[in-house]
Design an enzyme around this catalytic site. Structure first.
Site, PDB file in Angstrom:
ATOM      1  N   ARG A 177      35.840   8.625  -7.918  1.00 25.96           N
ATOM      2  CA  ARG A 177      34.907   9.336  -7.046  1.00 25.96           C
ATOM      3  C   ARG A 177      35.630  10.009  -5.875  1.00 25.96           C
ATOM      4  NH1 ARG A 177      29.698   6.276  -4.906  1.00 25.96           N
ATOM      5  NH2 ARG A 177      31.154   5.393  -3.400  1.00 25.96           N
ATOM      6  N   LYS A 181      31.547  12.427  -1.064  1.00 27.71           N
ATOM      7  CA  LYS A 181      31.574  11.420   0.005  1.00 27.71           C
ATOM      8  C   LYS A 181      32.556  11.895   1.074  1.00 27.71           C
ATOM      9  CE  LYS A 181      31.546   6.391   0.333  1.00 27.71           C
ATOM     10  NZ  LYS A 181      30.293   6.162   1.051  1.00 27.71           N
ATOM     11  N   GLU A 239      17.766   8.970  -1.719  1.00 26.98           N
ATOM     12  CA  GLU A 239      18.650   7.806  -1.514  1.00 26.98           C
ATOM     13  C   GLU A 239      18.551   7.340  -0.070  1.00 26.98           C
ATOM     14  OE1 GLU A 239      22.852   8.824  -1.874  1.00 26.98           O
ATOM     15  OE2 GLU A 239      22.564  10.682  -0.748  1.00 26.98           O
TER      16      GLU A 239
HETATM   17  C1  LIG Z   1      25.020   8.235   0.787  1.00 25.77           C
HETATM   18  C2  LIG Z   1      25.366   7.094  -0.115  1.00 25.77           C
HETATM   19  N1  LIG Z   1      24.623   6.882  -1.223  1.00 25.77           N
HETATM   20  C3  LIG Z   1      24.889   5.844  -2.061  1.00 25.77           C
HETATM   21  C4  LIG Z   1      25.931   4.970  -1.813  1.00 25.77           C
HETATM   22  C5  LIG Z   1      26.190   3.828  -2.756  1.00 25.77           C
HETATM   23  O1  LIG Z   1      27.394   4.003  -3.448  1.00 25.77           O
HETATM   24  P1  LIG Z   1      28.285   2.765  -3.942  1.00 25.77           P
HETATM   25  O2  LIG Z   1      27.428   1.936  -4.803  1.00 25.77           O
HETATM   26  O3  LIG Z   1      29.364   3.423  -4.716  1.00 25.77           O
HETATM   27  O4  LIG Z   1      28.734   2.038  -2.746  1.00 25.77           O
HETATM   28  C6  LIG Z   1      26.715   5.139  -0.671  1.00 25.77           C
HETATM   29  C7  LIG Z   1      27.808   4.220  -0.361  1.00 25.77           C
HETATM   30  O5  LIG Z   1      28.924   4.528  -0.503  1.00 25.77           O
HETATM   31  C8  LIG Z   1      26.445   6.237   0.185  1.00 25.77           C
HETATM   32  O6  LIG Z   1      27.192   6.447   1.294  1.00 25.77           O
END
Ligand SMILES: Cc1ncc(COP(=O)(O)O)c(C=O)c1O
Length: 295
Positions: free
Chosen positions: A51, A145, A178
């Site tokens: 990612r 991210k 989300e």
């Molecule tokens: C905006 C956002 N959505 C979803 C997630 C969940 O992702 P993960 O399960 O990879 O931590 C995160 C965390 O990193 C995030 O910052």
């Protein structure tokens, strides 16, 4: 901490710094990711690595090293920290330069990594969420991210001001999106696990893993379906269960969204089972999700 500026790992807190002229510091031109450390193993390191490489490419930052070298540095950093439970957070930035908007004066992209010890146990107590009034990032930015987390921070602060744990974003079409650092999922009245589409939000590594592990509930007849789809707020609020999913919360039951009590107002059994599945996966899952740290 690892810093490519020093070209190595430091354990003295006073040396855990990044240069002010790094394009990530003064212009937000950087990306990051986090992987959990559980019992001396890195959980889903490769998925999080994939990612950050995708995020880096979307932010037009050339990788400072090849994938294998980054992976080796990250594992070595955890080893040097001696930490067995906590998290590893790492950043790829355009690197130090001349304080201009253009990164053309940044000659070398940078890699930084830090290990954060956290001995706390995962909480399965049901929490309250509210709908965020802070605008969601447009899909181009929500799917990467990057370090631009100001909307996420303001959304979290809004939730805290309202006595809630997190604020939930809706997308431009009004569909459930989300949380500020987690995904959301629901169990419908028809016993279907329903998760919003990932095309306008961050593709959560934990959420993707939950979707795979939930197959076990299908086989046991506790779920009748698993679906990733656009979903309305009404559909979400009338669900039997709602949960937050992410590296930080794992799977956290939601018992209230705005004024609406979810299901019977208690932590749902599917959320609880999925939390147990993830914890079990972190402790004894396959080698594809558990990378041992050679302390
Ligand atoms: C905006 C956002 N959505 C979803 C997630 C969940 O992702 P993960 O399960 O990879 O931590 C995160 C965390 O990193 C995030 O910052």
């Amino acid at each position: 901490m690892y810093s490519c500026i020093f070209g190595g790992i430091v354990t003295d807190e006073a040396a855990m710094v990044i240069p002010m002229d790094d394009h990530m510091v003064h212009r937000g031109h950087g990306v990051f990711d986090t992987a959990a450390i559980m019992d001396g193993y890195l959980y889903e390191l490769d998925q999080h690595l994939d990612r950050i490489i995708r995020s880096s490419s979307m932010a037009k930052i050339v990788l400072p090293f090849d994938r294998e070298t980054i992976r080796r540095i990250l594992i070595q950093t955890v080893k040097a920290s001696k930490c067995r439970k906590g998290s590893l957070r790492y950043w790829i930035s355009a690197g130090p330069g001349d304080f201009q908007l253009s990164p053309s004066g940044c000659h070398q992209p940078a890699l930084y990594a830090i290990v954060i010890e956290d001995q706390s146990l995962f909480d399965s107590k049901g929490i309250k969420v509210v709908t965020s009034s802070i605008p969601i990032k447009p899909p181009q930015f929500a799917t990467m991210k990057s370090v631009n987390y100001l909307p996420n921070v303001l959304s979290k602060m809004e939730a805290e001001e309202k006595g809630a744990y997190a604020a939930i974003w809706l997308d431009a079409d009004g569909f459930v999106a989300e949380g500020p650092n987690m995904n959301v999922a629901f169990v419908t009245k028809e016993k279907e696990l329903l998760m919003p589409n990932f095309d306008k939000i961050l593709s959560g590594c934990t959420a993707k893993r939950v979707l795979a592990l939930a197959e076990g509930l299908l086989r046991d007849g506790k779920l009748y379906g698993i679906r990733v789809d656009n979903m309305s707020v009404e559909e979400g609020k009338r669900a039997d269960e709602m949960m937050l999913i992410g590296s930080g919360v794992l799977v956290r039951p939601v018992v209230q969204w705005d004024e609406q009590v979810i299901g019977d107002g208690k932590e749902g059994p599917i959320s609880q089972t999925l939390l147990n599945y993830i914890i079990e996966d972190m402790k004894s899952g396959p080698s594809s999700v558990r990378v041992p740290v050679p302390y």
